[in-house]
Structures are given as C-alpha cells and as structure tokens.
Design an enzyme around this catalytic site. Structure first.
Site, PDB file in Angstrom:
ATOM      1  N   ASP A 169       0.878  -1.184   0.000  1.00 18.09           N
ATOM      2  CA  ASP A 169       0.000   0.000   0.000  1.00 18.09           C
ATOM      3  C   ASP A 169       0.909   1.225   0.000  1.00 18.09           C
ATOM      4  O   ASP A 169       2.135   1.113   0.144  1.00 18.09           O
ATOM      5  CB  ASP A 169      -0.889  -0.007   1.261  1.00 18.09           C
ATOM      6  CG  ASP A 169      -1.811   1.209   1.333  1.00 18.09           C
ATOM      7  OD1 ASP A 169      -2.396   1.586   0.296  1.00 18.09           O
ATOM      8  OD2 ASP A 169      -1.932   1.817   2.418  1.00 18.09           O
ATOM      9  N   SER A 170       0.284   2.399  -0.123  1.00 17.27           N
ATOM     10  CA  SER A 170       1.060   3.634  -0.049  1.00 17.27           C
ATOM     11  C   SER A 170       1.576   3.895   1.364  1.00 17.27           C
ATOM     12  O   SER A 170       2.546   4.627   1.545  1.00 17.27           O
ATOM     13  CB  SER A 170       0.180   4.812  -0.487  1.00 17.27           C
ATOM     14  OG  SER A 170      -0.942   4.912   0.376  1.00 17.27           O
TER      15      SER A 170
ATOM     16  N   TYR B  20      -1.181   8.347  -2.466  1.00 17.83           N
ATOM     17  CA  TYR B  20      -1.266   7.985  -3.880  1.00 17.83           C
ATOM     18  C   TYR B  20      -2.521   8.600  -4.528  1.00 17.83           C
ATOM     19  O   TYR B  20      -2.592   8.731  -5.744  1.00 17.83           O
ATOM     20  CB  TYR B  20      -1.383   6.459  -4.033  1.00 17.83           C
ATOM     21  CG  TYR B  20      -0.085   5.692  -3.972  1.00 17.83           C
ATOM     22  CD1 TYR B  20       1.116   6.281  -3.571  1.00 17.83           C
ATOM     23  CD2 TYR B  20      -0.060   4.347  -4.344  1.00 17.83           C
ATOM     24  CE1 TYR B  20       2.286   5.542  -3.529  1.00 17.83           C
ATOM     25  CE2 TYR B  20       1.113   3.609  -4.310  1.00 17.83           C
ATOM     26  CZ  TYR B  20       2.283   4.202  -3.896  1.00 17.83           C
ATOM     27  OH  TYR B  20       3.448   3.463  -3.868  1.00 17.83           O
TER      28      TYR B  20
ATOM     29  N   CYS C 169      -4.300  -1.673  -1.805  1.00 17.59           N
ATOM     30  CA  CYS C 169      -4.518  -0.242  -2.026  1.00 17.59           C
ATOM     31  C   CYS C 169      -5.550  -0.120  -3.133  1.00 17.59           C
ATOM     32  O   CYS C 169      -5.363  -0.681  -4.224  1.00 17.59           O
ATOM     33  CB  CYS C 169      -3.191   0.390  -2.456  1.00 17.59           C
ATOM     34  SG  CYS C 169      -3.343   2.087  -3.042  1.00 17.59           S
TER      35      CYS C 169
ATOM     36  N   GLU D  78      -2.540   8.713   8.419  1.00 14.86           N
ATOM     37  CA  GLU D  78      -1.071   8.609   8.474  1.00 14.86           C
ATOM     38  C   GLU D  78      -0.505   9.418   9.642  1.00 14.86           C
ATOM     39  O   GLU D  78       0.554   9.108  10.169  1.00 14.86           O
ATOM     40  CB  GLU D  78      -0.445   9.076   7.149  1.00 14.86           C
ATOM     41  CG  GLU D  78      -0.679   8.147   5.960  1.00 14.86           C
ATOM     42  CD  GLU D  78       0.131   6.846   6.007  1.00 14.86           C
ATOM     43  OE1 GLU D  78       1.219   6.828   6.600  1.00 14.86           O
ATOM     44  OE2 GLU D  78      -0.363   5.838   5.454  1.00 14.86           O
TER      45      GLU D  78
ATOM     46  N   CYS E  73     -11.061   2.745   0.391  1.00 13.75           N
ATOM     47  CA  CYS E  73      -9.664   3.098   0.582  1.00 13.75           C
ATOM     48  C   CYS E  73      -9.233   2.298   1.800  1.00 13.75           C
ATOM     49  O   CYS E  73      -9.933   2.301   2.825  1.00 13.75           O
ATOM     50  CB  CYS E  73      -9.510   4.595   0.847  1.00 13.75           C
ATOM     51  SG  CYS E  73      -7.832   5.051   1.356  1.00 13.75           S
ATOM     52  N   THR E  74      -8.103   1.610   1.687  1.00 12.88           N
ATOM     53  CA  THR E  74      -7.726   0.710   2.783  1.00 12.88           C
ATOM     54  C   THR E  74      -7.331   1.466   4.058  1.00 12.88           C
ATOM     55  O   THR E  74      -7.228   0.867   5.125  1.00 12.88           O
ATOM     56  CB  THR E  74      -6.592  -0.244   2.350  1.00 12.88           C
ATOM     57  OG1 THR E  74      -5.509   0.530   1.820  1.00 12.88           O
ATOM     58  CG2 THR E  74      -7.074  -1.230   1.308  1.00 12.88           C
ATOM     59  N   HIS E  75      -7.125   2.769   3.947  1.00  8.42           N
ATOM     60  CA  HIS E  75      -6.872   3.564   5.157  1.00  8.42           C
ATOM     61  C   HIS E  75      -8.159   3.757   5.989  1.00  8.42           C
ATOM     62  O   HIS E  75      -8.092   3.937   7.195  1.00  8.42           O
ATOM     63  CB  HIS E  75      -6.352   4.960   4.800  1.00  8.42           C
ATOM     64  CG  HIS E  75      -4.894   5.013   4.463  1.00  8.42           C
ATOM     65  ND1 HIS E  75      -4.374   4.507   3.292  1.00  8.42           N
ATOM     66  CD2 HIS E  75      -3.844   5.527   5.148  1.00  8.42           C
ATOM     67  CE1 HIS E  75      -3.065   4.715   3.272  1.00  8.42           C
ATOM     68  NE2 HIS E  75      -2.715   5.328   4.380  1.00  8.42           N
TER      69      HIS E  75
HETATM   70  N1  DGL Z   1      -4.803   3.159   0.990  1.00 10.50           N
HETATM   71  C1  DGL Z   1      -4.813   3.502  -0.376  1.00 10.50           C
HETATM   72  C2  DGL Z   1      -6.117   3.234  -1.051  1.00 10.50           C
HETATM   73  O1  DGL Z   1      -6.738   2.262  -0.682  1.00 10.50           O
HETATM   74  C3  DGL Z   1      -4.066   4.750  -0.794  1.00 10.50           C
HETATM   75  C4  DGL Z   1      -4.444   6.026  -0.176  1.00 10.50           C
HETATM   76  C5  DGL Z   1      -3.514   7.130  -0.628  1.00 10.50           C
HETATM   77  O2  DGL Z   1      -2.305   6.932  -0.576  1.00 10.50           O
HETATM   78  O3  DGL Z   1      -4.020   8.172  -1.060  1.00 10.50           O
HETATM   79  O4  DGL Z   1      -6.515   3.892  -1.966  1.00 10.50           O
END
Ligand code: DGL
Length: 271
Positions: free
Chosen positions: A10-11, A42, A73, A152, A184-186
């Site tokens: 992931d990012s 990202y 991601c 983050e 988004c995995t975040h």
């Molecule tokens: N966690 C990532 C996603 O699922 C990337 C988020 C990012 O870096 O902007 O899109």
C-alpha cells in the site's frame, strides 16, 4: 507446500487492514508488508505515476521471492492492477472486486455510498461494478482525500477528523444511505468515528475480509499454500521513517513491531 512469503503493499499504513485479515485467516503464511510511506498519498496522483510506483514495488517484492502479490490499495488496484498482472508471472490480487462482493452482500435496496481517494472515485471502478451486479441500485460516490493524511498522522480520534467527515459527508446523512463502502484501505482505521458520525445507522463495508478469503482460495487453487504448523514470519518494509509507521502499525495490530517484525528501510530512486 510453498513457504515463500506473500507480498502485500500500500502507499502507507492503510494496507495493514488487509494484512491483518490475511494474518488472521492464514496464520502459517510468511508475510511481507510494504508501505510506500515516502510517497504517500497515492490518491491524487496520475495513472502513470501510480503504475510506475506499483511496478517498482512489485519488482522489489519479486526480489524478496514472494509467491503472490496483494495490492492492498484501492487506488493502485483501480489504476495499475491490469498492468501489474501483465508484467509479472506471479498471481496478483487487488482489493476492488473483493470490496464489491462484500458490498453486494449487505446492500439491500438502499442507496450505496462509496468513499475513496480521488483516483479511485474518478476511475469509477466501484460505481461500475456495483451497478453491473445490481442495476437497480443507486450509488453515490465521493472522494475524501484528507482522510488519508489524517490516518497517516495518527489523528483518527480527533476533532479534525470529525470536522473532515462533516465536510465531506454531511449531505450523505440526508440521502438515505444504507451502506457505505470504505473504498480506501486507510478508512477502516476510521471505522469507529465513521460509525459514530452516522449514529450506527449505516453498514460500513471494506474489502479486507473478502480479500483475505480470495488470497486463501488462490493459494489452494495453485497449490502454493504453506502448510507449516509454525506461525508465519512477518517483515515490514517502508520507504521513509520506520518509527512513525511502527507506532501506528503497532497500535493497529495490537503488538509492538519487534523481534520477527523487523523494520527495513528501502529508499526509492527519486528522479
Ligand atoms: N490506501 C490507499 C487506497 O486504498 C491509498 C491512499 C492514498 O495513498 O491516497 O486507496
């Protein structure tokens, strides 16, 4: 029996939500996690840049002798998955199809909300797949770019996070949304706050569990599972500041990253 590790990337810290489900479902697998913390986020970057970063990371993981790559991601899954699949002979799994499957299970007849990065939302990946499977369903999608830096920065339980949700999703409350895809995995790291924001009246869906299930199916189908009875090893690679990654990752995984969880730094080549 194949004891090569599974590579997950992931990012930043977001892919840990997928890592955790894979670890829980597949305790004996050796896992390598890669967070591109020097280049996060990202979400607002171009297709070309996301494809370049993803290929670099996949190449790095190949050098670690992984047997499979999990793109944990959504942005990279939306913009770079097909390219990655053609550039490696390893199996590659993204998070969007599993996320859509999870969403369809709970969607019912209500409006489905989708929140993600700009890249994911503009790609239309979730909107198209959900309506392809359930043509009568209404989907509303919204990019929420500030949520990634909030995670983050470890500000998941802050007034800033609450205000940001209000700014992005205030009008979602009036739209009759019954389920919300955290594309988004975040975002699963913000689940308690998002649930509170919607007064627990919206089903929150993410792709982590379904992705882990797909990983297991792929291991079995290709006969590359690790049948060792010992607990699998874990390695974490980040491209910047292992300390702050270790703090958030340790909090999220509920254990300090120490011992077999070694943090490595790997510098990307900036052009
Ligand atoms: N966690 C990532 C996603 O699922 C990337 C988020 C990012 O870096 O902007 O899109």
């Amino acid at each position: 029996m194949d004891n090569r590790p599974i590579g997950i990337f992931d990012s930043g810290v977001g892919g840990l939500t997928v890592f955790k489900e894979i670890r829980d479902l597949l305790p004996s697998e050796n896992l390598i996690y890669f967070g591109d913390t020097a280049r996060v986020p990202y979400g607002g970057k171009s297709v070309q840049v996301i494809q370049k970063f993803s290929s670099e990371i996949a190449h790095f993981l190949e050098l670690q002798n992984v047997k499979m790559i999990v793109v944990a991601c959504n942005t990279a899954s939306a913009l770079a998955l097909n390219k990655l699949k053609t550039s490696t002979s390893l199996p590659v799994i993204g998070v969007i199809d599993p996320g859509v499957r999870a969403a369809i299970k709970v969607a019912g007849n209500g409006v489905v909300g989708v929140i993600g990065t700009r890249g994911t939302i503009l790609s239309g990946a979730y909107q198209e797949r959900v309506t392809r499977l359930r043509s009568n369903i209404k989907v509303v999608a919204r990019a929420c770019p500030l949520l990634v830096p909030i995670v983050e920065e470890n500000l998941m339980n802050s007034d800033i996070a609450r205000l940001t949700l209000e700014m992005y999703l205030g009008d979602f409350k009036k739209m009759g949304i019954s389920s919300l895809i955290l594309a988004c995995t975040h975002y699963p790291l913000l689940k308690p706050l998002i649930a509170e924001f919607f007064s627990d009246s919206v089903a929150l869906v993410d792709s982590a569990c379904e992705t882990a299930r797909e990983v297991k199916e792929m291991l079995v189908a290709r006969r590359i599972a690790n049948n060792d009875v010992r607990h699998g090893s874990e390695q974490f690679f980040v491209t910047d500041s292992p300390e702050s990654f270790a703090t958030i990752a340790g909090d999220f995984l509920g254990r300090p990253l120490a011992g077999e969880c070694i943090l490595h730094s790997w510098q990307t080549e900036f052009e």
